[in-house]
Design an enzyme around this catalytic site. Sequence first.
Site, short mmCIF file in Angstrom:
data_model
loop_
_atom_site.label_atom_id
_atom_site.label_comp_id
_atom_site.label_asym_id
_atom_site.label_seq_id
_atom_site.Cartn_x
_atom_site.Cartn_y
_atom_site.Cartn_z
N ALA A 26 0.75 -1.14 -0.06
CA ALA A 26 -0.29 0.32 0.32
C ALA A 26 1.02 1.32 -0.22
O ALA A 26 2.12 1.07 0.24
CB ALA A 26 -1.14 0.10 1.47
N SER A 29 -0.69 8.11 -0.23
CA SER A 29 -1.05 9.18 -2.08
C SER A 29 -0.41 10.36 -2.01
O SER A 29 -0.21 10.46 -1.03
CB SER A 29 -2.77 9.35 -1.72
OG SER A 29 -3.53 8.25 -2.62
#
Length: 150
Positions: A26, A29
């Site tokens: 993961a 952002s």
Amino acid sequence: MLTVDRSNYAPRNPYTDAPQPIGHQATISAPHMHAHALELLSKHLQPGMRALDVGCGSGYLAAVMARMVGVEGKVVAMDYLSPLVALSLENLRKTDADLIDSGTLQVEQGDGWKGFEKASPYDSIHVGAAAEHLDFKRLWNAGWSPFLTS
């Protein structure tokens, strides 16, 4: 975004405008993507409003959203990976524990595509997780008003 320090949520290069790995395949952002999502959602993240953050990862965006809705509002942050839920909580406890303590931000482990009905309805839903399919009809039928970005 200035009220929540990214350095508490990104293990390295927190201010670099590119996604940064947080583990478990993961990323957090890039800052410009968070800014874009928040700009699109801003009318739905006013004080007293309710939001769902699916794929909360590091917890950063959920913390910013919680600051925007204030103590009168509620943000539920979800991730299906329990290590990422633990990471979110660990990161939040660094300097944003007041969000959890006040009940403004709630972090849950579960399938975000099914939502978190106990806290619905939501004024906005942010999806920051990869998906092959989104069941918009199911979300709307559950009484939610989704506004999705990713």
